[in-house]
Design a protein around this motif. Structure first.
Motif, PDB file in Angstrom:
ATOM      1  N   GLN A 238       0.830  -1.203   0.000  1.00 49.07           N
ATOM      2  CA  GLN A 238       0.000   0.000   0.000  1.00 49.07           C
ATOM      3  C   GLN A 238       0.863   1.251   0.000  1.00 49.07           C
ATOM      4  OE1 GLN A 238      -2.984   0.185   3.147  1.00 49.07           O
ATOM      5  NE2 GLN A 238      -3.078   2.392   2.865  1.00 49.07           N
ATOM      6  N   PHE A 239       0.568   2.143  -0.879  1.00 45.10           N
ATOM      7  CA  PHE A 239       1.295   3.408  -0.969  1.00 45.10           C
ATOM      8  C   PHE A 239       0.473   4.485  -0.289  1.00 45.10           C
ATOM      9  CE2 PHE A 239       1.784   7.435  -3.222  1.00 45.10           C
ATOM     10  CZ  PHE A 239       3.121   7.671  -3.005  1.00 45.10           C
ATOM     11  N   ASP A 240       1.108   5.291   0.530  1.00 44.98           N
ATOM     12  CA  ASP A 240       0.403   6.357   1.237  1.00 44.98           C
ATOM     13  C   ASP A 240       1.106   7.676   1.000  1.00 44.98           C
ATOM     14  OD1 ASP A 240      -0.726   4.025   2.756  1.00 44.98           O
ATOM     15  OD2 ASP A 240      -1.667   5.688   3.836  1.00 44.98           O
ATOM     16  N   SER A 241       0.334   8.705   0.836  1.00 46.25           N
ATOM     17  CA  SER A 241       0.910  10.033   0.698  1.00 46.25           C
ATOM     18  C   SER A 241       0.131  10.986   1.591  1.00 46.25           C
ATOM     19  CB  SER A 241       0.824  10.455  -0.774  1.00 46.25           C
ATOM     20  OG  SER A 241       0.704  11.847  -0.867  1.00 46.25           O
ATOM     21  N   TYR A 242       0.838  11.728   2.411  1.00 53.49           N
ATOM     22  CA  TYR A 242       0.205  12.702   3.298  1.00 53.49           C
ATOM     23  C   TYR A 242       0.679  14.079   2.886  1.00 53.49           C
ATOM     24  CZ  TYR A 242      -0.816   8.777   6.410  1.00 53.49           C
ATOM     25  OH  TYR A 242      -1.263   7.609   6.946  1.00 53.49           O
ATOM     26  N   THR A 243      -0.234  15.014   2.898  1.00 50.94           N
ATOM     27  CA  THR A 243       0.144  16.397   2.656  1.00 50.94           C
ATOM     28  C   THR A 243      -0.170  17.184   3.914  1.00 50.94           C
ATOM     29  OG1 THR A 243      -0.513  16.035   0.385  1.00 50.94           O
ATOM     30  CG2 THR A 243      -0.074  18.294   1.025  1.00 50.94           C
ATOM     31  N   ILE A 244       0.818  17.861   4.409  1.00 56.32           N
ATOM     32  CA  ILE A 244       0.680  18.519   5.707  1.00 56.32           C
ATOM     33  C   ILE A 244       1.100  19.974   5.586  1.00 56.32           C
ATOM     34  CG2 ILE A 244       1.747  18.612   8.001  1.00 56.32           C
ATOM     35  CD1 ILE A 244       1.650  15.563   7.975  1.00 56.32           C
ATOM     36  N   ASP A 245       0.363  20.815   6.264  1.00 61.56           N
ATOM     37  CA  ASP A 245       0.716  22.228   6.322  1.00 61.56           C
ATOM     38  C   ASP A 245       1.866  22.384   7.308  1.00 61.56           C
ATOM     39  OD1 ASP A 245       0.924  24.890   6.449  1.00 61.56           O
ATOM     40  OD2 ASP A 245      -1.110  25.296   7.179  1.00 61.56           O
ATOM     41  N   ASP A 292      -1.843  16.311  -7.161  1.00 57.15           N
ATOM     42  CA  ASP A 292      -3.184  16.846  -6.932  1.00 57.15           C
ATOM     43  C   ASP A 292      -4.156  15.772  -6.467  1.00 57.15           C
ATOM     44  OD1 ASP A 292      -2.296  19.286  -7.616  1.00 57.15           O
ATOM     45  OD2 ASP A 292      -2.821  19.083  -9.742  1.00 57.15           O
ATOM     46  N   GLY A 293      -3.720  14.992  -5.536  1.00 57.25           N
ATOM     47  CA  GLY A 293      -4.643  14.024  -4.945  1.00 57.25           C
ATOM     48  C   GLY A 293      -4.835  12.770  -5.757  1.00 57.25           C
ATOM     49  N   LYS A 294      -4.221  12.720  -6.928  1.00 58.57           N
ATOM     50  CA  LYS A 294      -4.398  11.508  -7.723  1.00 58.57           C
ATOM     51  C   LYS A 294      -3.106  10.705  -7.664  1.00 58.57           C
ATOM     52  CE  LYS A 294      -6.041  13.836 -11.177  1.00 58.57           C
ATOM     53  NZ  LYS A 294      -6.213  14.199 -12.583  1.00 58.57           N
ATOM     54  N   VAL A 295      -3.252   9.435  -7.429  1.00 60.27           N
ATOM     55  CA  VAL A 295      -2.091   8.558  -7.433  1.00 60.27           C
ATOM     56  C   VAL A 295      -2.202   7.644  -8.638  1.00 60.27           C
ATOM     57  CG1 VAL A 295      -0.790   6.843  -6.161  1.00 60.27           C
ATOM     58  CG2 VAL A 295      -2.027   8.610  -4.928  1.00 60.27           C
ATOM     59  N   THR A 296      -1.208   7.742  -9.496  1.00 61.09           N
ATOM     60  CA  THR A 296      -1.263   6.878 -10.679  1.00 61.09           C
ATOM     61  C   THR A 296      -0.017   6.011 -10.724  1.00 61.09           C
ATOM     62  OG1 THR A 296      -0.288   8.681 -11.917  1.00 61.09           O
ATOM     63  CG2 THR A 296      -2.669   8.389 -12.121  1.00 61.09           C
ATOM     64  N   PHE A 297      -0.210   4.833 -11.232  1.00 65.47           N
ATOM     65  CA  PHE A 297       0.895   3.877 -11.320  1.00 65.47           C
ATOM     66  C   PHE A 297       1.224   3.593 -12.763  1.00 65.47           C
ATOM     67  CE2 PHE A 297      -1.319   2.971  -7.365  1.00 65.47           C
ATOM     68  CZ  PHE A 297      -0.284   3.052  -6.468  1.00 65.47           C
ATOM     69  N   ASN A 298       2.469   3.331 -13.005  1.00 64.44           N
ATOM     70  CA  ASN A 298       2.912   3.012 -14.347  1.00 64.44           C
ATOM     71  C   ASN A 298       3.977   1.928 -14.240  1.00 64.44           C
ATOM     72  OD1 ASN A 298       3.365   3.087 -17.024  1.00 64.44           O
ATOM     73  ND2 ASN A 298       3.596   5.311 -17.143  1.00 64.44           N
ATOM     74  N   GLN A 299       3.705   0.771 -14.784  1.00 66.46           N
ATOM     75  CA  GLN A 299       4.631  -0.345 -14.587  1.00 66.46           C
ATOM     76  C   GLN A 299       5.471  -0.602 -15.831  1.00 66.46           C
ATOM     77  OE1 GLN A 299       1.759  -3.271 -12.944  1.00 66.46           O
ATOM     78  NE2 GLN A 299       3.462  -3.624 -11.515  1.00 66.46           N
ATOM     79  N   THR A 300       6.748  -0.818 -15.619  1.00 62.04           N
ATOM     80  CA  THR A 300       7.644  -1.150 -16.726  1.00 62.04           C
ATOM     81  C   THR A 300       8.508  -2.330 -16.308  1.00 62.04           C
ATOM     82  OG1 THR A 300       7.823   1.228 -17.002  1.00 62.04           O
ATOM     83  CG2 THR A 300       9.212  -0.144 -18.412  1.00 62.04           C
ATOM     84  N   PRO A 301       8.456  -3.436 -17.018  1.00 59.70           N
ATOM     85  CA  PRO A 301       9.352  -4.552 -16.664  1.00 59.70           C
ATOM     86  C   PRO A 301      10.811  -4.180 -16.931  1.00 59.70           C
ATOM     87  CG  PRO A 301       7.588  -5.252 -18.135  1.00 59.70           C
ATOM     88  CD  PRO A 301       7.581  -3.767 -18.133  1.00 59.70           C
ATOM     89  N   VAL A 302      11.686  -4.655 -16.100  1.00 62.38           N
ATOM     90  CA  VAL A 302      13.115  -4.346 -16.257  1.00 62.38           C
ATOM     91  C   VAL A 302      13.630  -4.915 -17.579  1.00 62.38           C
ATOM     92  CG1 VAL A 302      15.392  -4.594 -15.199  1.00 62.38           C
ATOM     93  CG2 VAL A 302      13.391  -4.339 -13.773  1.00 62.38           C
ATOM     94  N   SER A 303      13.017  -6.033 -17.999  1.00 58.37           N
ATOM     95  CA  SER A 303      13.503  -6.666 -19.232  1.00 58.37           C
ATOM     96  C   SER A 303      13.299  -5.789 -20.468  1.00 58.37           C
ATOM     97  CB  SER A 303      12.815  -8.015 -19.415  1.00 58.37           C
ATOM     98  OG  SER A 303      11.425  -7.846 -19.265  1.00 58.37           O
ATOM     99  N   THR A 304      12.403  -4.812 -20.403  1.00 56.45           N
ATOM    100  CA  THR A 304      12.271  -3.904 -21.544  1.00 56.45           C
ATOM    101  C   THR A 304      13.390  -2.870 -21.562  1.00 56.45           C
ATOM    102  OG1 THR A 304      10.868  -2.437 -20.288  1.00 56.45           O
ATOM    103  CG2 THR A 304       9.762  -4.129 -21.599  1.00 56.45           C
TER     104      THR A 304
END
Lengths: 1017, 295
Positions: A238-245, A292-304
């Motif tokens: 699980q990935f978590d991101s907190y934004t704090i003042d 901006d509140g959106k978490v996106t993932f992008n996967q790339t195999p090392v073999s590429t």
């Protein structure tokens, strides 16, 4: 009394006997006179005995410091470094190390400006400089934050950060962030984020993230804003991101998302909103962008990214702009992350590479460096963050091969004379050494592997050969004169400090103590030192210089051996007598991993040249190494290696060794102390060999401690090479006691399981300490004794027929030291003279462990003020000289304490005879005499062990204390009774003799003349 | 002279007879040095030995509850499996505080079977180990693990098979056993078989000793120090020999010398006379002549 110098260590005892004799004569003169004399004498005796007690056994004058001792300061393997070069004045780098040291080093010379050794449990997690004047350290898993004054290292403030659970920690010192005119330090630790004022260390605000097991990766300050991003992981998926003042500590936003493919523990921050992680299989790179509140993932195999990739890839955790590096086996890839989140390989490097963090060199430009090592040199390349094709700097530096590959690099920039950017790089090598590279050359280097000594052995130096002159170049008459004038000045106290230094240097030179040959007294030796880095050093005992150093190939990380760790050193080949021209060698025993069942490694190193003669990877593990008291025909020591499955393996694997070992097979025993299960077991060898050089073993005895009431915390045995001179101890009333001297004596201490924690965690009623003396051949318990209301930690030393141990007494709220002396009663009959004459004694019969021991023990406890890190005992060549304890105190010093203070026979009012014997009146605590600190004014920071080696001169023992620092000295427990001191005036002696001879001659002539005159009369 | 010896013997016997009952009353936890001190003489096959219990009597002995327990001794020959060899029976005392202690240990050994005798002979031949084991917890055997100990088989045989147990206990737990022959086992060990195949066992229970307290007597020392100034410490009385040996030896030498001279005197007188007489005149004659020449 004179018969036994070991019990009468000081000269004053002799004096006492002489006086006693005179008293006996005087008695005849008259009773009144004799009684008056007696009182006078008693006073005198008292004074004398007082003198003999208070006179420090070891103390030196100020100008003797450094003549026989040396001290070296180290810091350990550098974990993190921060440069401080902006201001004019002394340029420095502040480093934190794996030995929990924080130090400020001079960038010009590599010397230590200041240094602090934090405790062994106070590992440093983060280091930074705040407001240009404070060094901030975060330690103990983010629970202690300290500020140190940069110029002198004084602690400015310290804050303890509390939190609900332990986690990774992170430190951020924002340059521009201010809350109420206070500079703010942000520290994350134990699940909470704290904002601390940099000026006085007060907590400005604190925010509990209320998330279980959140492991922080990065704390990022978004550029020019008061917003802090915390990114990290919960578990492995699980990935978590907190934004704090940052001003108020309010939680602005919390995003969390599951990572496809999991997470392996390494992550690299590519930009302020993009993180790159490796999945748990090590085959796919996942780019996480959190914008901006959106978490996106992008996967790339090392073999590429790279063709024919197999195995696991590792992302090195570093902060680079738009780039990250991936290590796959032997290759290192630099991969660029495009704006769309696509990956493209920028460069491939074939060698082991270290990458630095990003360094801002101007307003908008950032640079980073990477170093890769080739066979004989290393390449340092500095590149602009965004631009791969352009090199800011490319240098190649010749590198000693004994330093291994580059592990870490930290860069710093400066403005050259031609206004261009220059870079200096601080490089940490595989052997833990620290180097500063600038302008293509090594400016300075530090051998910081010596801060992590594992084991020490000594080796004799070569014998001085005839015909080969080792004497230094003859000095001119002028120099000779100058030297004598200086010495004269010194004695007349006219010398300036500079002159004093010159005199000191002259003295050192004259003593010839750093020669590379054996000396008559056995003071010059080589200390062979094994370090955690896998590097072996040979240090000269004369001045502590490194004669050679070798990074053992077998101890380097390789595909077959993941984490090699050194275990022990053993003297393997010690030539003597007819084979003196051969070089001695040591055996280095190590294993492939931290666990007991990891495969073992052996390597053999020549102690004169440092050459690795041979090495072997074993097909079995190494749990215990038993040096056997046999040698084969080539004078190699036989060793028995015990593996985890209980098999014994004989080394060297030669038929010669086997034929020597076979007859002794039934006499080899050993034992194991299993602290976890609370069982001590004894073993013997089976007659039948399973193959040629390995033997099956069988358990022959066991001692089982009940787990509900006892827990083993310390076991300690006698040094196998200790020499004992007298077997009997003559006590005051002309009686003798026979020491129980057994090489197989084991001391074990157990405590109540409840009381095994820190001091104060249990009450005196529920804590006890039980000590055992065990014979390790038969498993007999010779002595068992309970100290109620006592608890560990226990430090112990076993020597001759006694054990001394140190523990805490909860009832008295003080530390205590106890002594147990053990005497053999079975030989007590031998005191009868008639039996000796008629040959009816058992002195010459061999002692068998299977005979029922008839022992008697005496014991006594004394208070001791300090807690103790380590206890050792002096050892001399023949064991005649009396013993002194060497106590590593909590202040990292070595204190010498006479064994006589820890005599169980001390009584409140010792009789006259006992006083003559040297028994000190009983006191409840042991004295700490300031002059008897062996380390005098110095500290051996992080003291871990004290090693004593006998010199050839019976009165003297060599002491080597190691920790983060190294300290060596020689020490005479009963003063140097067998040699003249160094400041003995030979000139005066010569002058006296000449004067006497002249006087004899003159008087002879005069008497001749007178006789002649008489005859003529 | 003879009367004196008799008197001494009588007093010795008296002292011993005084000492013997007091010994059984006094419960010592000291390891018994002499074999004779073990309280009863073991019988041939089924040996039962009681030893004084190491625990001092408690105040609350009335409220203590006793219970009898038994645990077995097992033995093995070399690397063979363990087999029962005897039974220990003891009294388990539970004190009012809940602490449990073992007392009154008795031991009965099983007789050796023929197979075991054969095994033992093999052990003696090969100088191998004779192993025994006990449970580490007597209430719930074997507890955590067995307490094993072994001895070279050649050490045991004398007339019978002599063995000596010292069992170290802590409540109901057995920590370790010191096991071996009561007599010294000299090295090299001779291969010898017992004439009687029976065990002669001595057993001792041992509890932990108390460590001596750290002396707390600063005031005492000061007080004693002040008093010590005045009083004269009497020198210890030394024996006649120790005091006057330096006079006795020369005296003895003189006497011996005198005696030998006295012995020689008659001989000289007897044998010296005939040979000495003819030589004498020559010597007498020569002496004046030499004196005359010097002048």
């Amino acid at each position: 009394m004179h018969k036994n110098p070991s019990s009468s260590p000081s000269r004053s005892v002799y004096l006492v006997t002489l006086i006693d004799e005179t008293r006996r004569e005087k008695k005849t003169l008259g009773k009144d006179f004799s009684s008056a004399m007696a009182t006078m004498l008693r006073v005198f005796l008292l004074l004398l005995s007082l003198l003999s007690l208070t006179a420090p056994a070891f103390s030196l004058y100020e100008d003797q410091v450094g003549l026989a001792d040396w001290h070296q300061k180290y810091i350990g393997k550098v974990k993190d470094a921060v440069f401080h070069t902006q201001k004019t004045g002394r340029k420095r780098v502040v480093v934190s190390t794996e030995e929990n040291v924080i130090a400020s080093l001079d960038l010009r010379h590599g010397e230590i400006f200041w240094r602090h050794v934090l405790g062994p449990n106070d590992a440093i997690d983060g280091i930074d400089i705040a407001m240009g004047k404070y060094v901030i350290t975060l330690s103990s898993e983010g629970s202690i934050l300290r500020a140190w004054n940069l110029p002198d290292g004084q602690m400015v403030w310290e804050s303890f950060l509390q939190g609900p659970y332990s986690s990774k920690s992170s430190l951020l010192v924002p340059a521009s962030l201010r809350v109420d005119k206070d500079n703010v330090i942000l520290a994350f630790g134990k699940g909470c984020i704290h904002a601390i004022s940099a000026i006085h260390g007060d907590t400005l605000w604190k925010k509990d993230l209320e998330a279980d097991s959140f492991e922080i990766q990065y704390m990022i300050q978004a550029s020019d804003s008061d917003v802090i991003h915390l990114v990290g992981f919960v578990g492995s998926s699980q990935f978590d991101s907190y934004t704090i003042d940052a001003k108020s500590g309010e939680l602005i936003k919390h995003d969390s998302a599951a990572i496809p493919g999991g997470y392996s523990g390494q992550a690299a921050l590519v930009s302020s909103n993009t993180l790159v992680v490796m999945d748990s299989a090590g085959s796919t790179v996942t780019t996480i962008s959190f914008h901006d509140g959106k978490v996106t993932f992008n996967q790339t195999p090392v073999s590429t990214l790279i063709e024919d990739f197999v195995g696991k890839a590792i992302i090195s955790a570093s902060k680079l702009e738009g780039l990250f590096s991936v290590k796959t086996g032997t290759l290192t890839l630099f991969v660029r992350v495009t704006v769309e989140g696509k990956l493209e390989v920028v460069n491939k490097v074939d060698y082991a590479t270290a990458v630095s963090d990003l360094l801002a060199i101007s307003e908008d430009r950032q640079a980073f460096a990477f170093v890769h090592s080739r066979s004989t040199d290393i390449d340092l390349t500095v590149k602009l963050g965004a631009d791969w094709n352009h090199d800011l700097l490319k240098e190649s530096v010749k590198m000693d091969q004994e330093r291994g590959s580059v592990k870490k690099v930290f860069i710093n920039n400066y403005i050259r004379t031609d206004r261009s950017h220059g870079f200096r790089a601080l490089i940490v090598m595989e052997d833990h050494s620290l180097l500063l590279v600038q302008q293509g050359a090594i400016v300075w280097s530090r051998e910081d592997a010596l801060a992590s000594v594992i084991d020490v052995k000594t080796s004799e130096l070569p014998v001085e050969k005839k015909g080969v002159s080792v004497a230094k170049v003859e000095e001119t008459l002028f120099e000779w004169l100058q030297g004598h004038v200086l010495k004269l000045k010194g004695t007349l106290m006219l010398a300036s400090p500079d002159d004093m230094a010159a005199i000191q240097a002259l003295r050192l030179k004259a003593s010839g103590k750093s020669k590379m040959t054996r000396d008559h007294n056995g003071f010059r030796k080589l200390l062979i030192v094994l370090t955690k880095a896998g590097k072996i050093f040979a240090l000269h005992t004369g001045d502590g210089r490194i004669i050679w150093s070798r990074l053992l190939n077998s101890l380097r990380q390789s595909a077959t051996c993941e984490a090699p760790t050194g275990l022990n050193l053993f003297p393997w080949h010690v030539p003597h007598h007819h084979a003196l021209d051969e070089n001695p060698s040591v055996l280095v025993v190590s294993r492939c991993g931290p666990s007991d069942d990891a495969l073992g490694l052996l390597s053999f190193v020549d102690t004169y040249t440092g050459k690795e003669l041979s090495s072997a990877s074993l097909d079995h593990s190494v749990v215990q190494v038993i040096p056997l008291p046999f040698m084969d025909s080539t004078e190699q020591r036989l060793h028995l290696l015990i593996d985890a499955s209980g098999q014994a393996h004989l080394y060297p694997k030669t038929s010669d060794a086997l034929s020597i070992f076979r007859p002794e097979l039934s006499n080899v025993y050993w034992y194991s102390v299993e602290a976890e299960t609370g069982i001590i077991k004894g073993y013997a060898l089976k007659e039948k060999a399973s193959d040629n050089y390995s033997f099956d073993t069988r358990s022959i005895w066991s001692i089982v401690f009940p787990s509900e009431s006892e827990k083993i915390i310390k076991s300690s045995a006698r040094k196998s090479n200790e020499v004992v001179h007298t077997q009997a101890k003559v006590i005051a009333d002309q009686d003798a006691m026979f020491k129980y001297i057994s090489k197989n004596l084991l001391f074990v201490a157990t405590v109540a399981p409840k009381a095994s924690g820190d001091i104060g965690s249990s009450t005196p009623e529920e804590s006890w300490l039980i000590v055992y003396l065990i014979d390790t051949i038969t498993g007999r318990i010779l002595q068992r004794m309970t100290h109620h209301g006592a608890q560990g930690p226990v430090e112990a030393v076993v020597s001759e027929n006694w054990v001394i141990y140190h523990y805490f007494n909860l009832r008295a709220h003080r530390y205590e030291m106890s002594v147990i002396e053990i005497y053999d009663q079975s030989r007590a009959d031998n005191k009868d003279v008639w039996k000796l004459i008629l040959g009816k004694h058992n002195l010459t019969s061999p002692v068998s462990s299977y005979s029922r021991p008839e022992v008697m023990t005496r014991s006594q406890s004394y208070f001791f003020t300090h807690s103790v890190k380590s206890i050792a005992v002096t050892s001399t060549a023949k064991g005649i000289t009396s013993k002194q304890l060497l106590i590593g105190t909590v202040g990292d010093q070595v204190l010498a304490l006479d064994k006589r203070f820890l005599d169980p026979r001390r009584s409140v009012n010792p009789t006259q005879a006992e006083k003559e014997e040297g028994i000190i009146p009983l006191a409840d605590s042991l004295p700490i005499i300031p002059q008897s600190y062996v380390t005098h004014a110095l500290k051996v920071e992080g003291l871990r062990g004290i090693e004593t080696v006998p010199a050839k001169l019976e009165s003297t023992t060599l002491i080597f204390a190691y920790g983060v620092d190294l300290f060596f000295t020689r020490f005479a427990p009963s003063r140097t009774y067998d040699s003249l001191t160094e400041d003995f005036s030979y000139a005066l002696l010569l002058l006296t003799i000449v004067a006497l001879v002249a006087a004899i001659f003159i008087t002879w002539i005069l008497s001749e003349k007178k006789e002649l005159r008489d005859k003529w009369r | 002279m003879r009367k004196g010896v008799l008197l001494v013997l009588f007093t010795l016997c008296f002292v011993l007879s005084l000492f013997a009952p007091s010994h059984s009353g006094f419960q010592s936890d000291e390891l018994l040095v002499d074999d004779d001190e073990s309280s009863s003489v073991p019988k041939s096959d089924q040996t039962t030995v009681t030893t004084p219990s190491p625990t001092p009597r408690r105040k609350f002995s009335d409220s203590d509850s006793d219970s009898k327990i038994q645990f077995t001794l097992e033995h093995a020959f070399g690397d063979s499996d363990f087999a029962p060899a005897g039974t220990f029976s003891a009294r388990l005392k539970t004190s009012a505080h809940g602490g449990q202690t073992l007392t009154k240990l008795r031991f009965s050994r099983n007789a050796l079977t023929d197979a075991e005798k054969e095994n033992f002979k093999n052990l003696v031949d090969g100088d191998d180990f004779y192993k025994i084991r006990l449970p580490s917890n007597v209430l719930s055997p074997p507890g955590k693990d067995f307490v094993v100990t072994s001895v070279r088989a050649r050490c045991l045989p004398r007339e019978t098979l002599d063995e000596h147990f010292v069992i170290h206990t802590d409540g109901v737990n057995i920590l370790g056993v010191n096991y071996g022959a009561p007599a010294p086992c000299s090295y090299p060990r001779p291969a010898k078989l017992p004439s009687k195949w029976s065990f002669n066992s001595y057993t001792i229970l041992k509890n932990t000793e108390q460590a001596p307290r750290t002396p707390l007597f600063i005031q005492d020392v000061l007080k004693n120090g002040e008093e010590g100034e005045g009083e004269v410490v009497a020198p210890p009385e030394r024996s006649f020999w120790a005091k006057y040996w330096m006079y006795v030896i020369p005296l003895g030498l003189i006497v011996v010398n005198a005696v030998t001279q006295a012995m020689n005197m008659p001989e000289e007188q007897a044998s010296g006379q005939p040979g000495g007489a003819p030589a004498a005149p020559g010597a007498v004659q020569r002496a004046p002549s030499s004196a005359a020449r010097r002048r």
